[in-house]
Design a protein around this motif. Sequence first.
Motif, PDB file in Angstrom:
ATOM      1  N   LEU A 173       0.824  -1.214   0.000  1.00  0.00           N
ATOM      2  CA  LEU A 173       0.000   0.000   0.000  1.00  0.00           C
ATOM      3  C   LEU A 173       0.856   1.260   0.000  1.00  0.00           C
ATOM      4  O   LEU A 173       0.532   2.237  -0.688  1.00  0.00           O
ATOM      5  N   VAL A 174       1.937   1.247   0.747  1.00  0.00           N
ATOM      6  CA  VAL A 174       2.848   2.391   0.753  1.00  0.00           C
ATOM      7  C   VAL A 174       3.460   2.575  -0.624  1.00  0.00           C
ATOM      8  O   VAL A 174       3.492   3.688  -1.169  1.00  0.00           O
ATOM      9  N   ALA A 175       3.944   1.506  -1.224  1.00  0.00           N
ATOM     10  CA  ALA A 175       4.564   1.584  -2.550  1.00  0.00           C
ATOM     11  C   ALA A 175       3.572   2.108  -3.579  1.00  0.00           C
ATOM     12  O   ALA A 175       3.900   2.984  -4.387  1.00  0.00           O
ATOM     13  N   ASP A 176       2.340   1.590  -3.541  1.00  0.00           N
ATOM     14  CA  ASP A 176       1.334   2.056  -4.491  1.00  0.00           C
ATOM     15  C   ASP A 176       0.948   3.510  -4.204  1.00  0.00           C
ATOM     16  O   ASP A 176       0.763   4.296  -5.137  1.00  0.00           O
ATOM     17  N   GLY A 177       0.847   3.874  -2.934  1.00  0.00           N
ATOM     18  CA  GLY A 177       0.533   5.260  -2.585  1.00  0.00           C
ATOM     19  C   GLY A 177       1.585   6.220  -3.117  1.00  0.00           C
ATOM     20  O   GLY A 177       1.247   7.294  -3.641  1.00  0.00           O
ATOM     21  N   LEU A 178       2.854   5.842  -3.009  1.00  0.00           N
ATOM     22  CA  LEU A 178       3.925   6.689  -3.534  1.00  0.00           C
ATOM     23  C   LEU A 178       3.837   6.821  -5.052  1.00  0.00           C
ATOM     24  O   LEU A 178       4.077   7.895  -5.607  1.00  0.00           O
ATOM     25  N   LYS A 179       3.469   5.738  -5.728  1.00  0.00           N
ATOM     26  CA  LYS A 179       3.281   5.799  -7.189  1.00  0.00           C
ATOM     27  C   LYS A 179       2.141   6.749  -7.543  1.00  0.00           C
ATOM     28  O   LYS A 179       2.232   7.517  -8.502  1.00  0.00           O
ATOM     29  N   GLN A 180       1.059   6.690  -6.772  1.00  0.00           N
ATOM     30  CA  GLN A 180      -0.095   7.557  -7.032  1.00  0.00           C
ATOM     31  C   GLN A 180       0.267   9.028  -6.824  1.00  0.00           C
ATOM     32  O   GLN A 180      -0.145   9.895  -7.594  1.00  0.00           O
ATOM     33  N   ILE A 181       1.034   9.313  -5.777  1.00  0.00           N
ATOM     34  CA  ILE A 181       1.462  10.688  -5.520  1.00  0.00           C
ATOM     35  C   ILE A 181       2.351  11.189  -6.650  1.00  0.00           C
ATOM     36  O   ILE A 181       2.207  12.322  -7.121  1.00  0.00           O
ATOM     37  N   ALA A 182       3.272  10.348  -7.117  1.00  0.00           N
ATOM     38  CA  ALA A 182       4.139  10.728  -8.230  1.00  0.00           C
ATOM     39  C   ALA A 182       3.315  10.978  -9.489  1.00  0.00           C
ATOM     40  O   ALA A 182       3.548  11.951 -10.213  1.00  0.00           O
ATOM     41  N   ALA A 183       2.336  10.126  -9.748  1.00  0.00           N
ATOM     42  CA  ALA A 183       1.474  10.301 -10.928  1.00  0.00           C
ATOM     43  C   ALA A 183       0.680  11.602 -10.819  1.00  0.00           C
ATOM     44  O   ALA A 183       0.526  12.327 -11.800  1.00  0.00           O
ATOM     45  N   GLN A 184       0.205  11.910  -9.626  1.00  0.00           N
ATOM     46  CA  GLN A 184      -0.545  13.149  -9.425  1.00  0.00           C
ATOM     47  C   GLN A 184       0.333  14.361  -9.748  1.00  0.00           C
ATOM     48  O   GLN A 184      -0.111  15.301 -10.405  1.00  0.00           O
ATOM     49  N   GLY A 185       1.580  14.342  -9.301  1.00  0.00           N
ATOM     50  CA  GLY A 185       2.492  15.442  -9.590  1.00  0.00           C
ATOM     51  C   GLY A 185       2.730  15.599 -11.079  1.00  0.00           C
ATOM     52  O   GLY A 185       2.782  16.711 -11.598  1.00  0.00           O
ATOM     53  N   GLN A 186       2.854  14.476 -11.766  1.00  0.00           N
ATOM     54  CA  GLN A 186       3.048  14.539 -13.218  1.00  0.00           C
ATOM     55  C   GLN A 186       1.809  15.110 -13.898  1.00  0.00           C
ATOM     56  O   GLN A 186       1.914  15.860 -14.863  1.00  0.00           O
ATOM     57  N   ILE A 187       0.641  14.764 -13.402  1.00  0.00           N
ATOM     58  CA  ILE A 187      -0.609  15.298 -13.952  1.00  0.00           C
ATOM     59  C   ILE A 187      -0.675  16.800 -13.732  1.00  0.00           C
ATOM     60  O   ILE A 187      -1.059  17.563 -14.638  1.00  0.00           O
ATOM     61  N   GLN A 188      -0.290  17.266 -12.537  1.00  0.00           N
ATOM     62  CA  GLN A 188      -0.321  18.695 -12.246  1.00  0.00           C
ATOM     63  C   GLN A 188       0.608  19.455 -13.197  1.00  0.00           C
ATOM     64  O   GLN A 188       0.228  20.504 -13.722  1.00  0.00           O
ATOM     65  N   LEU A 189       1.794  18.932 -13.438  1.00  0.00           N
ATOM     66  CA  LEU A 189       2.712  19.578 -14.374  1.00  0.00           C
ATOM     67  C   LEU A 189       2.178  19.520 -15.800  1.00  0.00           C
ATOM     68  O   LEU A 189       2.306  20.481 -16.551  1.00  0.00           O
ATOM     69  N   ARG A 190       1.567  18.417 -16.170  1.00  0.00           N
ATOM     70  CA  ARG A 190       0.999  18.303 -17.516  1.00  0.00           C
ATOM     71  C   ARG A 190      -0.133  19.303 -17.712  1.00  0.00           C
ATOM     72  O   ARG A 190      -0.227  19.957 -18.750  1.00  0.00           O
ATOM     73  N   LEU A 191      -0.993  19.451 -16.705  1.00  0.00           N
ATOM     74  CA  LEU A 191      -2.052  20.471 -16.797  1.00  0.00           C
ATOM     75  C   LEU A 191      -1.440  21.863 -16.915  1.00  0.00           C
ATOM     76  O   LEU A 191      -1.950  22.710 -17.651  1.00  0.00           O
ATOM     77  N   GLY A 192      -0.340  22.091 -16.209  1.00  0.00           N
ATOM     78  CA  GLY A 192       0.370  23.361 -16.349  1.00  0.00           C
ATOM     79  C   GLY A 192       0.874  23.554 -17.769  1.00  0.00           C
ATOM     80  O   GLY A 192       0.763  24.651 -18.331  1.00  0.00           O
ATOM     81  N   ASP A 193       1.401  22.495 -18.377  1.00  0.00           N
ATOM     82  CA  ASP A 193       1.858  22.571 -19.770  1.00  0.00           C
ATOM     83  C   ASP A 193       0.700  22.903 -20.708  1.00  0.00           C
ATOM     84  O   ASP A 193       0.844  23.737 -21.612  1.00  0.00           O
ATOM     85  N   TYR A 194      -0.440  22.254 -20.516  1.00  0.00           N
ATOM     86  CA  TYR A 194      -1.603  22.527 -21.363  1.00  0.00           C
ATOM     87  C   TYR A 194      -2.050  23.975 -21.202  1.00  0.00           C
ATOM     88  O   TYR A 194      -2.400  24.649 -22.168  1.00  0.00           O
ATOM     89  N   THR A 195      -2.017  24.443 -19.962  1.00  0.00           N
ATOM     90  CA  THR A 195      -2.429  25.811 -19.683  1.00  0.00           C
ATOM     91  C   THR A 195      -1.458  26.797 -20.317  1.00  0.00           C
ATOM     92  O   THR A 195      -1.879  27.834 -20.847  1.00  0.00           O
ATOM     93  N   LEU A 196      -0.162  26.469 -20.310  1.00  0.00           N
ATOM     94  CA  LEU A 196       0.822  27.317 -20.984  1.00  0.00           C
ATOM     95  C   LEU A 196       0.595  27.344 -22.492  1.00  0.00           C
ATOM     96  O   LEU A 196       0.864  28.347 -23.146  1.00  0.00           O
TER      97      LEU A 196
END
Length: 118
Positions: A9-32
């Motif tokens: 669960l910890v390992a998967d949670g860390l993967k989910q957090i990393a994916a969320q960060g990548q999504i936030q940056l990708r949304l920033g790219d789209y917004t740019l």
Amino acid sequence: MTRERYDELVADGLKQIAAQGQIQLRLGDYTLEIEPMNPHGGGQASPDADWMSVRDSLALYAEDLDITVSTLLDHRWVASRWPKPHRQDDVSYSVHKALAAIQDEAERYARILHPASA
């Protein structure tokens, strides 16, 4: 719960957090892409162009995504401070965001690689 399951669960949670960060940056790219960063004061639209302020156009995008415009503006700013070649997949979005405030690009990019010196 077993220790093994907890570790999964910890390992998967860390993967989910990393994916969320990548999504936030990708949304920033789209917004740019919708509204590139301009110098303070921005540019002027040509007289014959349909004009909408940056905030108005991004508010429309945010509404269509069902997120707040302030969140989208935040993602846009962070993405503008971290061009793709300088992003670190193993570093959280919150660290990218915190380090984005460093004005000097060389120092900002060095700090992401050596956060202990921050």
